[in-house]
Design a protein around this motif. Structure first.
Motif, PDB file in Angstrom:
ATOM      1  N   ASP A 119       0.836  -1.192   0.000  1.00 41.40           N
ATOM      2  CA  ASP A 119       0.000   0.000   0.000  1.00 41.40           C
ATOM      3  C   ASP A 119       0.874   1.247   0.000  1.00 41.40           C
ATOM      4  O   ASP A 119       1.762   1.404   0.844  1.00 41.40           O
ATOM      5  N   ARG A 120       0.660   2.116  -1.003  1.00 40.31           N
ATOM      6  CA  ARG A 120       1.371   3.380  -1.166  1.00 40.31           C
ATOM      7  C   ARG A 120       2.830   3.221  -1.592  1.00 40.31           C
ATOM      8  O   ARG A 120       3.567   4.192  -1.662  1.00 40.31           O
ATOM      9  N   LEU A 121       3.286   1.999  -1.862  1.00 32.65           N
ATOM     10  CA  LEU A 121       4.611   1.748  -2.420  1.00 32.65           C
ATOM     11  C   LEU A 121       4.431   0.814  -3.605  1.00 32.65           C
ATOM     12  O   LEU A 121       4.062  -0.350  -3.439  1.00 32.65           O
ATOM     13  N   HIS A 122       4.669   1.336  -4.800  1.00 32.19           N
ATOM     14  CA  HIS A 122       4.279   0.629  -6.013  1.00 32.19           C
ATOM     15  C   HIS A 122       5.482   0.348  -6.910  1.00 32.19           C
ATOM     16  O   HIS A 122       6.461   1.101  -6.932  1.00 32.19           O
ATOM     17  N   SER A 123       5.384  -0.714  -7.681  1.00 28.67           N
ATOM     18  CA  SER A 123       6.388  -1.066  -8.673  1.00 28.67           C
ATOM     19  C   SER A 123       5.920  -0.600 -10.046  1.00 28.67           C
ATOM     20  O   SER A 123       4.740  -0.738 -10.387  1.00 28.67           O
ATOM     21  N   GLY A 124       6.836  -0.014 -10.822  1.00 26.25           N
ATOM     22  CA  GLY A 124       6.479   0.422 -12.170  1.00 26.25           C
ATOM     23  C   GLY A 124       6.352   1.931 -12.272  1.00 26.25           C
ATOM     24  O   GLY A 124       6.836   2.682 -11.417  1.00 26.25           O
ATOM     25  N   LEU A 125       5.678   2.365 -13.344  1.00 27.69           N
ATOM     26  CA  LEU A 125       5.497   3.788 -13.595  1.00 27.69           C
ATOM     27  C   LEU A 125       4.318   4.336 -12.808  1.00 27.69           C
ATOM     28  O   LEU A 125       3.434   3.585 -12.384  1.00 27.69           O
ATOM     29  N   ILE A 126       4.288   5.641 -12.631  1.00 28.38           N
ATOM     30  CA  ILE A 126       3.224   6.265 -11.854  1.00 28.38           C
ATOM     31  C   ILE A 126       1.861   5.974 -12.474  1.00 28.38           C
ATOM     32  O   ILE A 126       1.702   5.973 -13.697  1.00 28.38           O
ATOM     33  N   ASP A 127       0.884   5.693 -11.634  1.00 27.00           N
ATOM     34  CA  ASP A 127      -0.465   5.351 -12.092  1.00 27.00           C
ATOM     35  C   ASP A 127      -1.455   5.908 -11.062  1.00 27.00           C
ATOM     36  O   ASP A 127      -1.475   5.473  -9.915  1.00 27.00           O
ATOM     37  N   LEU A 128      -2.259   6.881 -11.489  1.00 27.86           N
ATOM     38  CA  LEU A 128      -3.177   7.547 -10.565  1.00 27.86           C
ATOM     39  C   LEU A 128      -4.505   6.816 -10.412  1.00 27.86           C
ATOM     40  O   LEU A 128      -5.334   7.211  -9.578  1.00 27.86           O
ATOM     41  N   ASP A 129      -4.725   5.771 -11.187  1.00 28.62           N
ATOM     42  CA  ASP A 129      -5.977   5.022 -11.073  1.00 28.62           C
ATOM     43  C   ASP A 129      -6.121   4.451  -9.664  1.00 28.62           C
ATOM     44  O   ASP A 129      -5.177   3.893  -9.099  1.00 28.62           O
ATOM     45  N   GLY A 130      -7.294   4.608  -9.105  1.00 30.13           N
ATOM     46  CA  GLY A 130      -7.577   4.065  -7.788  1.00 30.13           C
ATOM     47  C   GLY A 130      -7.187   4.962  -6.637  1.00 30.13           C
ATOM     48  O   GLY A 130      -7.535   4.666  -5.487  1.00 30.13           O
TER      49      GLY A 130
END
Length: 402
Positions: A342-353
């Motif tokens: 949660d709040r730490l993501h892999s990959g490119l920025i994605d604002l969905d959700g």
């Protein structure tokens, strides 16, 4: 404003002049630098010249200004704020505009030849001087607001502290040599830094103030820039020079703070979006918000290559933790062995959700393609264009309209 006769000529010739402006500006710079080599050596960014960024920036500014001048739309001065702040940070003076005029119009004639009739030349002359006079007026106002005489923006500072923020980024805390407090700056502003390079050139670059310094001091972060693999993009002359040479006790020549990307006052929520070294103005914003005890909701979104390359990573986390109404989301192209959560993501920025307030003021800083994607996503979430503010790297990297 243009006379009705000149406005008609500009409107009729805008497709031709505007279409050729990309060919005109390289000729303009070639002619001007041949007559005034000191401008290329000591004032203009040689890296931007090599990449063609400066030429594209001038072409875009002239075409945009001329279009707004003859259309019944927004005030054409709205496209000049960023240019005016950059000019004042360089110490540009009104008497330098006739130099540009001379070589720009010689370039127009060289490229377009007989198409430049006396009527066309006179009309576009009005466009240039309308734009130049507007810039001079804005710039004189900025000098006055900063409390300096026109062009008198440079001062000597001393590096008080140097910190390695990531493998390719260092932060420098700057103080006055006599211990007097440096002038206050608004969150988001930058200073120009001038360095003397080994070949004798005096080159100038801009760096955001992070707000991480002691009271009365300034702090900047500098990312080293290697040459591009294509051989076209040169290495960062000033940034790499500072990496190699700026240490505690060393002196630097810097400008008064300028920059139009500053926080809008109010109670609206804030969305701060950055990528890479674009984090620096956001760090400045967050220091200010923490000091002010803000109660505004603050959503911080940052993208980077990896946690190891994330400059100011720990500082960003600490600032968000100190603001009760703030939350942080991060994206890394390479998370290593760390699991996404949660709040730490892999990959490119994605604002969905993400829960983004539609009435927020959003601030963007990073590469142009990144900001184009983010702006489109923000518009899709109901944040209107007038509430989206951005800072770009280099003079020719405007974000695309959604």
């Amino acid at each position: 404003m243009l006379t009705p006769e000149s406005a008609a000529v500009v409107r009729a010739t805008l497709p031709v002049i505007g279409g050729a402006i990309g060919d005109i500006t390289p000729v303009f710079y070639r002619r001007m630098f041949a007559a005034h080599p000191e401008l290329e050596r000591d004032l203009f960014n040689r890296g931007n010249q090599a990449r063609g960024d400066q030429q594209r920036a001038l072409a875009g500014a002239i075409a945009a200004y001329a279009t707004l001048l003859v259309d019944d739309g927004p005030d054409p001065r709205t496209v000049l704020a960023r240019i005016a702040h950059k000019h004042t940070s360089l110490g540009i003076l009104p008497e330098q505009y006739p130099i540009v005029h001379e070589h720009l119009f010689a370039a127009i004639v060289e490229v377009l030849g007989d198409a430049v009739t006396p009527e066309v030349a006179a009309a576009w002359d009005e466009v240039y001087w309308d734009m130049a006079d507007a810039l001079v007026e804005i710039e004189l106002g900025l000098y006055a607001e900063a409390g300096v005489a026109p062009g008198d923006v440079w001062r000597q500072v001393t590096v008080a502290r140097r910190v390695q923020e990531s493998p390719d980024t260092v932060s420098l805390e700057l103080v006055a040599p006599d211990g007097a407090p440096l002038p206050a700056a608004r969150p988001g502003q930058y200073v120009s830094v001038a360095v003397d390079l080994p070949d004798g050139a005096r080159q100038i670059r801009q760096y955001s103030l992070t707000g991480a310094a002691a009271p009365g001091a300034w702090a900047i972060s500098v990312k080293s820039i290697p040459a591009g693999p294509d051989g076209v993009a040169p290495a960062g002359e000033v940034s790499n020079h500072l990496h190699a040479n700026a240490f505690e006790g060393d002196g630097l020549e810097v400008s008064t703070p300028f920059g139009e990307l500053t926080l809008v006052d109010g109670d609206n929520p804030l969305v701060l979006v950055s990528a890479g070294i674009g984090i620096t103005p956001m760090i400045g914003f967050l220091h200010h918000l923490r000091s002010a005890g803000t109660t505004r909701r603050v959503v911080v979104l940052h993208a980077d290559r990896s946690p190891a390359r994330h400059a100011h990573r720990a500082e960003l986390r600490a600032l968000v933790d100190d603001i009760p109404t703030a939350e942080l989301h991060r994206w890394y192209e390479d998370l290593g062995t760390r699991p996404a959560q949660d709040r730490l993501h892999s990959g490119l920025i994605d604002l969905d959700g993400l829960d983004l307030p539609h009435d927020a003021d959003a601030y963007l800083c990073g590469p142009a393609p990144f900001m184009t994607v983010v702006q489109s996503a923000l518009l899709g979430r109901g944040i209107t264009t007038d509430r989206i503010h951005h800072e770009v790297f280099g003079p020719g990297h405007e974000i695309a309209a959604a």
